[in-house]
Structures are given as structure tokens and as C-alpha cells.
Design an enzyme around this catalytic site. Structure first.
Site, mmCIF file in Angstrom:
data_model
loop_
_atom_site.group_PDB
_atom_site.id
_atom_site.type_symbol
_atom_site.label_atom_id
_atom_site.label_comp_id
_atom_site.label_asym_id
_atom_site.label_seq_id
_atom_site.Cartn_x
_atom_site.Cartn_y
_atom_site.Cartn_z
ATOM 1 N N ASP A 26 0.832 -1.207 0.000
ATOM 2 C CA ASP A 26 0.000 0.000 0.000
ATOM 3 C C ASP A 26 0.865 1.255 0.000
ATOM 4 O OD1 ASP A 26 -2.357 1.424 -0.052
ATOM 5 O OD2 ASP A 26 -2.708 1.294 2.109
ATOM 6 N N HIS A 43 2.134 3.225 -9.038
ATOM 7 C CA HIS A 43 1.896 1.800 -9.297
ATOM 8 C C HIS A 43 3.034 1.209 -10.126
ATOM 9 C CE1 HIS A 43 -1.931 2.231 -7.466
ATOM 10 N NE2 HIS A 43 -2.523 2.863 -8.457
ATOM 11 N N LEU A 137 10.581 -20.734 -4.590
ATOM 12 C CA LEU A 137 9.594 -19.853 -3.958
ATOM 13 C C LEU A 137 8.220 -19.983 -4.621
ATOM 14 C CD1 LEU A 137 9.123 -17.292 -2.032
ATOM 15 C CD2 LEU A 137 9.531 -15.934 -4.096
HETATM 16 C C1 IPE Z 1 -5.489 -2.744 0.019
HETATM 17 O O1 IPE Z 1 -5.133 -1.426 -0.234
HETATM 18 C C2 IPE Z 1 -5.476 -3.555 -1.224
HETATM 19 C C3 IPE Z 1 -4.206 -3.657 -1.927
HETATM 20 C C4 IPE Z 1 -3.044 -3.218 -1.560
HETATM 21 C C5 IPE Z 1 -4.298 -4.371 -3.160
HETATM 22 P P1 IPE Z 1 -6.212 -0.260 -0.329
HETATM 23 O O2 IPE Z 1 -5.428 0.987 -0.459
HETATM 24 O O3 IPE Z 1 -7.188 -0.568 -1.398
HETATM 25 O O4 IPE Z 1 -6.933 -0.377 1.086
HETATM 26 P P2 IPE Z 1 -7.860 0.652 1.871
HETATM 27 O O5 IPE Z 1 -8.950 1.077 0.943
HETATM 28 O O6 IPE Z 1 -7.008 1.819 2.270
HETATM 29 O O7 IPE Z 1 -8.332 -0.110 3.056
HETATM 30 C C1 IPE Z 2 -1.678 0.184 -3.316
HETATM 31 O O1 IPE Z 2 -1.429 1.548 -3.359
HETATM 32 C C2 IPE Z 2 -1.939 -0.395 -4.676
HETATM 33 C C3 IPE Z 2 -3.301 -0.876 -4.893
HETATM 34 C C4 IPE Z 2 -4.267 -0.864 -4.030
HETATM 35 C C5 IPE Z 2 -3.577 -1.411 -6.199
HETATM 36 P P1 IPE Z 2 -2.627 2.597 -3.320
HETATM 37 O O2 IPE Z 2 -3.036 2.864 -4.720
HETATM 38 O O3 IPE Z 2 -3.695 2.141 -2.429
HETATM 39 O O4 IPE Z 2 -1.884 3.854 -2.733
HETATM 40 P P2 IPE Z 2 -2.468 4.898 -1.687
HETATM 41 O O5 IPE Z 2 -2.964 4.122 -0.519
HETATM 42 O O6 IPE Z 2 -3.559 5.637 -2.378
HETATM 43 O O7 IPE Z 2 -1.294 5.765 -1.366
HETATM 44 MG MG MG Z 3 -4.111 2.434 -0.483
#
Ligand code: IPE
Ligand code: IPE
Ligand code: MG
Length: 251
Positions: A26, A43, A137
Site C-alpha cells: 500500500d 503503481h 519460492l
Molecule cells: C489494500 O489497499 C489492497 C491492496 C493493496 C491491493 P487499499 O489501499 O485498497 O486499502 P484501503 O482502501 O485503504 O483499506
Molecule cells: C496500493 O497503493 C496499490 C493498490 C491498491 C492497487 P494505493 O493505490 O492504495 O496507494 P495509496 O494508498 O492511495 O497511497
Molecule cells: Mg491504499
């Protein structure tokens, strides 16, 4: 091969190096925003972190690495971001799968596939087939995955297969139907990006997993940051319901 490892059924073996690490990657969007870049730039950088982490896990002889790439709730994001993530995913699979195979890595995807387009599903199936007999792995990517979905699909299949048990199901009846039936439960869970929640990841399997949360954003999660997580894991006392005294008197 079904592996019925369950922390609630039997006390698992604990090693200094976690056998199974599960990660919520995240913070990509915030990483990009800090640099005045579009979220998708985060990303893209995040894919590089995945590559590095896989290498580190191979070096450490971690047996299973499970990465949350896209949750069943991530469809709620703006459509442009969702379609970027899908094409990033397809591109990364195409580019990386041969390298994974050369490194004896077995790739498995968990999650509901019916919402993906056919090109992505075909690539997922081809990648899984190519690497199916690898013995290194086990890299699991959770995409369109949700812990609740997983438990429900498992319960539905179990009931169809074992109607005669009607109302007398046990944990070991359900386990083989869960998406991660082939892996021991995670020893260590890591979430980057500062949030301290599970966000519908492996709800069943995290029952006795050590949880580690860090503010480091996913694109910044380098070897040093990973080592801090491992060190934190090594400082934990995994009691599985027992007392501390019971653990020290055992050896
Ligand atoms: C959780 O991250 C899912 C992934 C990393 C794929 P999110 O950024 O979507 O989670 P929330 O919405 O903050 O809980
Ligand atoms: C995690 O990073 C990737 C996915 C959920 C696909 P985020 O896109 O949630 O990044 P933040 O949380 O907005 O910084
Ligand atoms: Mg996020």
C-alpha cells in the site's frame, strides 16, 4: 497437494525466517502524489519493489510470498486507474514470467477471475502452467481477491461436495477449498503505507500471523525496510495460546 496447516488445530513449527510472508502493498498513490506525479506512476514504481522483494525472499529462503495486488473493493476506484492497473498487471506478467520460471519460482494467482478480460485470464493461466512444476519460492498474487469472498466460495464448494456432513463441518473439511490451501498459514504479515487494517485480505489464514505495519510507502519498501520487518518478526514470541513459561521450559 493440500496442506492442512492450521494454527488452531496444531501448534506450528516456528523458524527464525518466516516460511510464509503475506504483504499488503500500500502507498503507491501517496508516493506519487508526494512527487507531483499521477497515481499510476506510483503503481509503476511499485512493480520494481515487487521484483526486489521476490529476490530478497529467494535469498532468505522464504518458501511462500503472497502479495495483495488488487482487492475485490478496488473496483470502486476511478475507471482509468482500474484499467491502468489491469494493463500494468498484464504487462508485468508478460515481461516477468520467463524470469520467474528461470529462477524456479512457482506463480499462483488467487481471486475471482471472471471479471478480468480474456487476455489477462489467458496470460494468468499460461503463467501458472509454465511455472507449475517449479520447486522454489511459491509466489502468490491476490487479484480481485477478498477474504470474505474466499471463505464463502470455500463454504459453498464444501457443502456441494460433502452434503452428507450437513451441519457437521470441521476446519479440516473447509481448508482444502480455501484459495491458499496449498500453503501454510502466513507467519508474517506486512502492510506498508501506514494504514493499520487488514482490508479484507486473508481473513481466515491470518488468525495467528504476526502483524507488522510500517509507514514506509510501497515504492520505498527496500531491502533495509524489509529487514526491519524480519527483525521485528524475530523479536516476537509466538505463543499460540500458551503461556510464556511453557515456551521457555520446552527446550
Ligand atoms: C489494500 O489497499 C489492497 C491492496 C493493496 C491491493 P487499499 O489501499 O485498497 O486499502 P484501503 O482502501 O485503504 O483499506
Ligand atoms: C496500493 O497503493 C496499490 C493498490 C491498491 C492497487 P494505493 O493505490 O492504495 O496507494 P495509496 O494508498 O492511495 O497511497
Ligand atoms: Mg491504499
Amino acid at each position: 497437494m493440500a496442506l492442512f496447516s492450521s494454527a488452531t488445530q496444531r501448534i506450528p513449527e516456528v523458524d527464525a525466517i518466516p516460511k510464509h510472508i503475506a504483504v499488503i502493498m500500500d502507498g503507491n498513490g501517496r508516493w506519487a502524489r508526494k512527487r507531483f506525479l499521477p497515481r499510476i506512476a506510483g503503481h509503476k514504481r511499485g512493480v520494481e519493489t515487487v521484483r526486489d522483494l521476490v529476490k530478497q525472499c529467494v535469498q532468505l529462503k522464504v518458501e511462500y510470498l503472497t502479495l495483495f495486488a488488487f482487492s475485490s473493493e478496488n473496483w470502486r476506484r476511478p475507471p482509468e486507474e482500474v484499467s491502468f492497473l489491469m494493463s500494468l498487471f498484464l504487462g508485468a506478467l508478460k515481461r516477468e514470467v520467463v524470469k520467474l520460471h528461470q529462477n524456479n519460482i512457482k506463480l499462483v494467482m488467487i481471486g475471482e477471475r471472471s471479471r478480468f478480460d480474456t487476455a489477462l485470464v489467458a496470460e494468468i493461466e499460461a503463467s501458472e502452467q509454465l511455472t507449475a512444476n517449479n520447486t522454489g519460492l511459491v509466489l502468490t498474487i491476490a487479484a480481485n481477491y477478498g477474504g470474505r469472498w474466499d471463505m464463502l466460495q470455500a463454504m459453498n464448494k464444501m457443502q456441494l461436495d460433502l452434503p452428507q456432513l450437513n451441519g457437521h463441518y470441521r476446519e479440516d473439511h473447509l481448508s482444502p477449498y480455501l484459495s491458499m490451501h496449498y500453503a501454510p498459514e502466513p507467519d508474517l504479515f506486512i502492510r506498508t503505507g501506514g494504514e493499520t487494517r487488514i482490508s479484507n485480505f486473508l481473513l481466515w489464514q491470518l488468525a495467528y500471523t504476526e502483524l507488522y505495519f510500517t509507514d514506509t510507502l510501497w515504492p520505498d519498501f527496500n531491502e533495509e525496510a524489509f529487514n526491519l520487518a524480519i527483525q521485528s518478526y524475530q523479536s516476537r514470541e509466538r505463543r499460540f495460546g500458551r503461556t510464556s513459561e511453557q515456551l521457555t521450559s520446552k527446550t
